[in-house]
Scaffold this motif. Structure first.
Motif, PDB file in Angstrom:
ATOM      1  N   THR A 169     -13.229 -14.652 -21.049  1.00 44.55           N
ATOM      2  CA  THR A 169     -13.588 -15.190 -22.372  1.00 44.55           C
ATOM      3  C   THR A 169     -12.325 -15.383 -23.227  1.00 44.55           C
ATOM      4  OG1 THR A 169     -13.766 -13.156 -23.660  1.00 44.55           O
ATOM      5  CG2 THR A 169     -15.684 -13.754 -22.336  1.00 44.55           C
ATOM      6  N   ARG A 177     -24.504 -12.759 -27.473  1.00 42.08           N
ATOM      7  CA  ARG A 177     -23.355 -12.673 -26.569  1.00 42.08           C
ATOM      8  C   ARG A 177     -23.715 -11.862 -25.327  1.00 42.08           C
ATOM      9  NH1 ARG A 177     -19.565 -15.132 -27.849  1.00 42.08           N
ATOM     10  NH2 ARG A 177     -18.281 -14.125 -26.282  1.00 42.08           N
ATOM     11  N   ASP A 232     -20.941 -25.601 -32.214  1.00 44.79           N
ATOM     12  CA  ASP A 232     -21.109 -24.812 -30.998  1.00 44.79           C
ATOM     13  C   ASP A 232     -22.365 -23.971 -31.184  1.00 44.79           C
ATOM     14  OD1 ASP A 232     -20.178 -23.616 -28.475  1.00 44.79           O
ATOM     15  OD2 ASP A 232     -19.959 -21.803 -29.670  1.00 44.79           O
ATOM     16  N   SER A 288     -11.032 -20.472 -25.894  1.00 44.37           N
ATOM     17  CA  SER A 288     -11.445 -20.292 -24.501  1.00 44.37           C
ATOM     18  C   SER A 288     -10.689 -21.186 -23.506  1.00 44.37           C
ATOM     19  CB  SER A 288     -12.958 -20.404 -24.344  1.00 44.37           C
ATOM     20  OG  SER A 288     -13.488 -21.403 -25.150  1.00 44.37           O
TER      21      SER A 288
HETATM   22  P1  ATP Z   1     -13.331 -20.314 -29.105  1.00 42.31           P
HETATM   23  O1  ATP Z   1     -12.228 -20.885 -29.912  1.00 42.31           O
HETATM   24  O2  ATP Z   1     -13.021 -20.210 -27.652  1.00 42.31           O
HETATM   25  O3  ATP Z   1     -14.627 -21.040 -29.392  1.00 42.31           O
HETATM   26  P2  ATP Z   1     -14.023 -18.377 -31.042  1.00 42.31           P
HETATM   27  O4  ATP Z   1     -12.924 -17.784 -31.720  1.00 42.31           O
HETATM   28  O5  ATP Z   1     -14.760 -19.495 -31.687  1.00 42.31           O
HETATM   29  O6  ATP Z   1     -13.541 -18.824 -29.592  1.00 42.31           O
HETATM   30  P3  ATP Z   1     -16.560 -17.084 -30.546  1.00 42.31           P
HETATM   31  O7  ATP Z   1     -17.329 -18.277 -30.984  1.00 42.31           O
HETATM   32  O8  ATP Z   1     -16.927 -15.745 -31.069  1.00 42.31           O
HETATM   33  O9  ATP Z   1     -15.001 -17.192 -30.749  1.00 42.31           O
HETATM   34  O10 ATP Z   1     -16.627 -16.989 -29.000  1.00 42.31           O
HETATM   35  C1  ATP Z   1     -15.938 -16.022 -28.290  1.00 42.31           C
HETATM   36  C2  ATP Z   1     -15.911 -16.412 -26.847  1.00 42.31           C
HETATM   37  O11 ATP Z   1     -17.248 -16.551 -26.352  1.00 42.31           O
HETATM   38  C3  ATP Z   1     -15.273 -17.741 -26.590  1.00 42.31           C
HETATM   39  O12 ATP Z   1     -13.886 -17.656 -26.498  1.00 42.31           O
HETATM   40  C4  ATP Z   1     -15.907 -18.128 -25.290  1.00 42.31           C
HETATM   41  O13 ATP Z   1     -15.297 -17.445 -24.211  1.00 42.31           O
HETATM   42  C5  ATP Z   1     -17.329 -17.604 -25.451  1.00 42.31           C
HETATM   43  N1  ATP Z   1     -18.221 -18.652 -26.007  1.00 42.31           N
HETATM   44  C6  ATP Z   1     -18.480 -18.945 -27.291  1.00 42.31           C
HETATM   45  N2  ATP Z   1     -19.338 -19.991 -27.387  1.00 42.31           N
HETATM   46  C7  ATP Z   1     -19.652 -20.347 -26.127  1.00 42.31           C
HETATM   47  C8  ATP Z   1     -20.480 -21.343 -25.547  1.00 42.31           C
HETATM   48  N3  ATP Z   1     -21.189 -22.200 -26.293  1.00 42.31           N
HETATM   49  N4  ATP Z   1     -20.552 -21.412 -24.205  1.00 42.31           N
HETATM   50  C9  ATP Z   1     -19.835 -20.557 -23.438  1.00 42.31           C
HETATM   51  N5  ATP Z   1     -19.045 -19.611 -23.919  1.00 42.31           N
HETATM   52  C10 ATP Z   1     -18.936 -19.497 -25.248  1.00 42.31           C
END
Ligand code: ATP
Ligand code: MG
Length: 398
Positions: free
Chosen positions: A292, A265, A349, A190
């Motif tokens: 995102t 989500r 997270d 992100s």
């Molecule tokens: P990232 O490396 O950005 O954490 P990811 O590959 O771990 O991405 P996911 O955990 O599925 O993927 O999350 C996808 C997207 O959802 C993230 O890129 C971000 O934009 C959003 N996202 C995930 N967790 C959060 C959070 N705790 N707060 C805000 N947005 C989130």
């Protein structure tokens, strides 16, 4: 010797009627970036911005800061001289002395935007070349692969001499592409997604979801640190921190386990959109898109089917600049923008704390909607928004 910075615009130079808006924005962003060093004078002629310090300052520091401003194709630290060829020769030999003494080969590259200057460009190159050959016995001319390029620009008020043309951050100036809300996690993706959209001119706000006690204070600090690193390129970033524990517990309690991630989500998107719309209503900011870090197929919640279900709750466009990128490509950028080392710190997270073992990769809207009917969505969202904390995060503040 007087020095200043010559900044060449990137894509802005190709703009048509509203080019001056982009230029004004770029100069404003450079001014903001250099605030607090010393005062500078700014001018912009023919897609080149000159930034001249008034008084002494650390030009290395200025150089580093200019490197992070979007909208700049190249920039150079240059010596200023009168538009007199003898003067230009003298300044070149003095200003580039150390580079020229170390080099074996050189070439001269001249530009003459002041067409009234008595020498034509090829003549400037030939005469300057001869002068340098006679002044530096170590030098030979190599037009194809020289160790040093002696650059001379004869512009409207002065001539400028320099050797290094440094690559700028490119893109278009932050703020010239409207406002967007970045959903930021503590991961690698992100921050890169936000950086990429800022590079296309989007002014960012960031929203982060936390689930204490499942997620720790240090996990939040890590995200704040990431935002502060991004602020180096994006300018200061309004940051919204949403308490998500209750919503996640309710989903876990009331919805099928394999739909947990996609429902979560959808809740994130609804909240991010509502916080954005509230600002639009009050006139605080006009946020027109969510951003995102999703990349197609990276995890179960990022299959095309899952993305369709996520999008279904949003009227705003969701920008996903990483959608077609491989993880390794994303990592390369995160290293370049200095977020990588922070992103890989091993804090949890909220997305990972309740993750089901077998999430649905092809979720269907009708089953999701059925499952969500077990939740009081409006009041869950209202409560989360009421409890949201807000602050402004500046560059390297954390
Ligand atoms: P990232 O490396 O950005 O954490 P990811 O590959 O771990 O991405 P996911 O955990 O599925 O993927 O999350 C996808 C997207 O959802 C993230 O890129 C971000 O934009 C959003 N996202 C995930 N967790 C959060 C959070 N705790 N707060 C805000 N947005 C989130
Ligand atoms: Mg993540």
């Amino acid at each position: 010797m007087k020095e200043l910075f010559l900044i060449k615009e990137g894509e802005i130079a190709l703009k048509g009627l509203n080019r001056s808006n982009f230029e004004d924005r770029l100069i404003k962003n450079i001014k903001q970036k250099l605030k607090g060093i010393v005062n500078f004078t700014y001018s912009c002629v023919q897609s080149t911005i000159t930034v001249e310090p008034i008084g002494n300052c650390d030009l290395d520091e200025v150089e580093k800061k200019i490197a992070t401003v979007f909208g700049i194709a190249t920039y150079s630290r240059v010596a200023v001289c009168e538009k007199d060829f003898n003067e230009i020769k003298k300044v070149s030999a003095q200003y580039l002395k150390y580079d020229l003494l170390k080099a074996k080969t050189f070439k001269v590259d001249a530009k003459r935007s002041d067409k009234k200057f008595p020498m034509k460009t090829p003549q400037i190159c030939i005469d300057m070349g001869e002068f340098l050959l006679s002044s530096f016995s170590n030098l030979k001319v190599d037009l194809h692969n020289p160790d040093v390029i002696v650059r001379i620009e004869v512009r409207d008020t002065h001539a400028y001499v320099y050797a290094k043309k440094l690559p700028g951050a490119c893109g278009i100036p932050v703020g010239s592409g409207g406002n967007g809300m970045l959903l930021i996690s503590g991961g690698i993706d992100s921050p890169v997604a936000g950086w990429m959209m800022a590079k296309r001119g989007l002014k960012l706000q960031a929203i982060h979801f936390i689930s204490p006690p499942y997620t720790s204070e240090r996990a939040l600090q890590k995200v704040e640190k990431l935002v502060s690193i991004m602020a180096k390129w994006c300018g200061c970033i309004p940051f919204h921190c949403v308490h998500f524990t209750n919503i996640q517990e309710e989903i876990k309690k009331n919805c099928p386990n394999d739909l947990f991630t996609v429902i979560m989500r959808r809740m994130m998107m609804r909240i991010a959109q509502m916080i954005s719309l509230k600002q639009n209503e009050t006139g605080y900011c006009n946020i027109q898109a969510l951003v995102t870090g999703e990349s197609l197929g990276q995890v179960a919640s990022q299959t095309i089917g899952a993305l369709v279900c996520t999008d279904d709750v949003c009227d705003m466009p969701i920008l996903r600049p990483l959608i077609g990128m491989d993880k390794l490509e994303i990592i390369d950028i995160s290293k370049k923008i200095d977020t990588f080392e922070t992103s890989i710190l091993p804090y949890e997270d909220c997305c990972t704390v309740f993750t089901p073992k077998h999430p649905k990769t092809k979720p269907q809207l009708k089953f999701i909607e059925q499952a969500e009917s077990n939740l009081d969505i409006d009041s869950l969202i209202q409560k989360a928004i009421c409890d949201t904390k807000f602050c402004l995060i500046k560059e390297q503040q954390v």
